[in-house]
Design an enzyme around this catalytic site. Structure first.
Site, short mmCIF file in Angstrom:
data_model
loop_
_atom_site.label_atom_id
_atom_site.label_comp_id
_atom_site.label_asym_id
_atom_site.label_seq_id
_atom_site.Cartn_x
_atom_site.Cartn_y
_atom_site.Cartn_z
N THR A 1 0.81 -1.22 0.00
CA THR A 1 0.00 0.00 0.00
C THR A 1 0.85 1.27 0.00
OG1 THR A 1 -0.16 -0.14 2.40
CG2 THR A 1 -2.00 -1.03 1.16
N VAL A 2 1.96 1.26 0.76
CA VAL A 2 2.77 2.48 0.82
C VAL A 2 3.46 2.73 -0.52
CG1 VAL A 2 4.67 3.66 2.00
CG2 VAL A 2 3.11 2.22 3.31
N ALA B 1 10.84 -3.60 -7.48
CA ALA B 1 10.96 -5.03 -7.17
C ALA B 1 9.72 -5.49 -6.44
CB ALA B 1 12.20 -5.28 -6.32
N ARG C 1 7.10 -8.95 -5.15
CA ARG C 1 7.25 -10.33 -4.69
C ARG C 1 6.79 -11.30 -5.78
NH1 ARG C 1 5.00 -11.39 1.14
NH2 ARG C 1 6.36 -9.60 1.44
N GLU D 1 11.47 9.02 7.63
CA GLU D 1 10.33 9.74 8.22
C GLU D 1 9.10 8.85 8.34
OE1 GLU D 1 10.10 13.33 9.39
OE2 GLU D 1 8.64 12.01 10.29
N ASP E 1 5.64 -3.65 17.68
CA ASP E 1 5.71 -2.58 16.68
C ASP E 1 5.96 -1.23 17.36
OD1 ASP E 1 5.02 -1.40 13.90
OD2 ASP E 1 3.60 -0.40 15.24
N LYS F 1 9.30 1.48 17.14
CA LYS F 1 9.21 2.92 16.90
C LYS F 1 9.79 3.71 18.08
CE LYS F 1 5.09 2.22 14.05
NZ LYS F 1 3.62 2.06 14.17
N GLY G 1 -1.65 3.91 6.70
CA GLY G 1 -2.39 4.25 5.48
C GLY G 1 -1.41 4.53 4.36
#
Lengths: 438, 438
Positions: free
Chosen positions: A13-14, A43, A45, A129, A201, A205, A302
């Site tokens: 998605t990103v 690239a 998968r 970022e 996760d 961060k 998102g």
């Protein structure tokens, strides 16, 4: 002017968001920056999979090593995730003199020290970022905007899934497992929710934020990590009655004897803005010695939001490129040699914090006195208290008891807790949640 | 390495904060940036005045023109304020090839177009992170962090004095004049509070934010500006009953027919984080096409906080200096020639907004019907309504009526308002406050 040639690894998605943004901004951004970008190769998968964005004549490959070896690629944008293959690829790309833009918090939290040192040695930049709080420019704020500050502490809601679950838990009758299932249905939580729910996760961060804030080496293995699966709807309700919201926080704080790095649920006073951050949104509250308290808020995930952070990194890189300089802001705000390598990270036992406690007890007059006395023996006093008789017939003479304490060394508190659990009339395990003290 | 030589004009709280920061960071910041700073000279208004910070052997002068002409000064830090002398000084400094760091929003809002163009021509940079929202890095966020976004709209609480007053107005029995007096006593409001209370300071800041957001020239004279002196404790109370807080907002929005730039009190839904920003704090909510909603929050004033933003500008400048480049981010994110000079700024009459209305009416059964019918004639419908009989004996048969409407063109609403004011039984002037629609 020669465009900057990008190789993108990963096409989720990103990456799709980034390809969309580049479709309009690669050549149309002259007003913002006199530097163009071109996607040299992506690239993926599985070459046979349908794409959500048009790739035009951009070549696709299923061999990511092609990109990191390609002399016609200047910047590798790593959006595949993971810490093994991604690590090899990023390392090779750096060795081949390519700049890196990545959204991969796990990779940086685990291997950032080596990768940043290597990049410094090779004279290339690593931008990230998008790795923390998605579209929110918190990395730039810590590294540049608040650079004149010694950061005292920061506390962040840095996992949207966890915050969504805790927000839903405020609804009457909510049950953790059902809320999690709903989050999965909505696509907010993965099929295996461990990384989000257990705080891993967020710990990735927090590791990055702590290094930026304090100028210390990345220390993921030293982050105390506790998930939210033990938070019940009762806890949420009692906390609210006491004037708090329960949030899953990543906290990095400078204490007199070292740094405290931890991820756990915490009671946040309702008067603090962080308590009002709901749903999948992220926010990081930063306290600097000059600026005081400041907070950045926005979507933590998102495709488009995260891609906009990746694109901001590319613009920054574009300016350096244009200027032909290798004098850039170091990835963690300090040159590698200036990062504190031997910083003391406190064990969770050593921190001082208030606690919220919930327990099931036999509902008789002496119970509270026994609990109070046990706590008093450890110099712990109760601040708020709420007692609720259980209404089911078969549990008559039982009560739910919730209370909060003053600040105490965690090790001491745990001793008191063991004594409480051994009390006559204490039924089952006691649940504790730390209080935030800002 | 040659240090960057600073000339500081003005020696108020921000300059004092900067001198304090530089005392520890001018030479001790190698870990963050391999560039040192030295204060060459400080221009003060009155040489005989005692200073709150030690200046050591830094020469002081009461002739600011000395600084802008001094060949041994590389950067002029303008912290004196005002738009006449400050303008002359900054212009001369730029002509003399000096970089500028300033916290002066009025100067930039009024003369920024000329000053930025001149700076571009002279190859020097103008930095102004401290000009909006003090220590909050909102300028950098808009210019760099969110650069990949087309900004749809932004809304900010960008005047701490105004926000303090509106926060205090929530207390039972609060009266505007008394709250203002208290703000003055606490040093939050100036002896002449016009700039803060009437929204002029916020309009200066909004002008700058709007240019950064939309890539348009600075257009201070086109900003619709309305203060908060007409907001009563009744309004605050009624708004809260309807689910809103009243905030003094700076709003910049891209509308189909042009840009709307305005400063006025507005009802903000309580579920929006901006509604929870209280006291002297500032916050700017930015909506970008990629990122969605993001917000930056922090102190809008104060010597140390604002000085930390000035210092961040100096660090940025230091990096350019180190790199020996003149390829920098343009002050407004776009090169002067790329700023939209002919952007359509909407007149306040042309905007579409919901309204909150408060009026004093004769308390009889037909009154509400008459009001509703008058509004209906203009296709305006009432959404929330609250009616309160006046309890004083001498005002029997009077009622306070408050209601909110759907979105309507402001010009149309004003026609309806004139009809309402002419209604039989309408007592005195009607107070209207716009609703925010985010």
């Amino acid at each position: 002017m020669q465009p900057i040639r990008l190789g993108i690894i990963g096409f989720g998605t990103v990456a799709s968001g980034l390809v969309s943004i580049l479709a309009t901004q690669a050549h149309g951004s002259r007003a913002k920056i006199a530097q163009t970008f071109t996607i040299q190769k992506i690239a993926v998968r599985d070459l046979s999979r349908p794409r959500v964005v048009a790739t035009g004549d951009i070549p696709l490959t299923d061999d990511p090593f092609e990109l990191v070896q390609d002399p016609n690629i200047d910047v590798v944008v790593e959006l595949m995730g993971g810490t093994t293959l991604a690590r090899d690829l990023v390392e090779q790309a750096i060795r081949n003199g390519k700049h890196i833009v990545t959204a991969n918090k796990a990779l940086l939290a685990l291997h950032g020290n080596e990768l940043f040192a290597l990049a410094e040695q090779q004279g290339v930049q690593v931008y990230f970022e998008a790795a923390v709080a998605g579209g929110v420019p918190i990395i730039k704020a810590l590294r540049e905007g608040l650079i004149a500050n010694d950061i005292d502490w920061l506390a962040g809601i840095i996992n949207g899934t966890g915050n969504y679950i805790l927000t839903e838990m405020k609804k009457p009758g909510a049950v953790f497992e059902q809320v999690l299932a709903k989050a999965q249905e909505l696509g907010y939580a993965e099929a295996d929710p461990t990384y989000d729910v257990e705080g891993i996760d967020a710990a990735h961060k927090l590791t990055i934020l702590a290094s930026l804030a304090f100028g210390i080496e990345l220390a993921f293995s030293r982050v105390y990590t506790e998930g939210i699966s033990q938070v019940s709807a009762d806890d949420v309700r009692f906390a609210q009655a006491f004037g708090y919201e329960i949030k899953h926080l990543g906290i990095a704080a400078k204490e007199p004897s070292g740094y405290s790095l931890r991820v756990h649920p915490a009671l946040v006073t309702k008067t603090v803005l962080l308590a009002d951050v709901n749903g999948v949104m992220n926010a990081v509250l930063v306290h600097g010695d000059q600026v005081g308290a400041t907070m950045l808020y926005g979507p933590g995930a998102g495709g488009a939001a995260t891609a906009s952070a990746v694109m901001a990194d590319l613009y920054d890189l574009g300016r350096l490129w244009q200027a032909g300089t290798s004098h850039f802001v170091p990835p963690l705000g300090r040159y590698t040699a200036d990062l504190k390598a031997t910083a003391t990270i406190l064990n969770i036992d050593e921190i001082h914090t208030g606690f919220y406690v919930r327990c099931l007890v036999e509902d008789h007059p002496g119970m509270l006195a026994a609990i109070s006395q046990t706590l008093a023996d450890f110099d712990i006093s109760i601040e708020h208290l709420h007692q609720e008789p259980i209404s089911h017939d078969d549990q008559a003479n039982q009560a739910l008891l919730a209370f909060t304490t003053n600040k105490v060394r965690e090790a001491t508190f745990n001793l008191a807790l063991a004594k409480l659990e051994a009390l006559d009339g204490m039924l089952g395990k006691i649940n504790k949640i730390r209080m935030s003290d800002f």
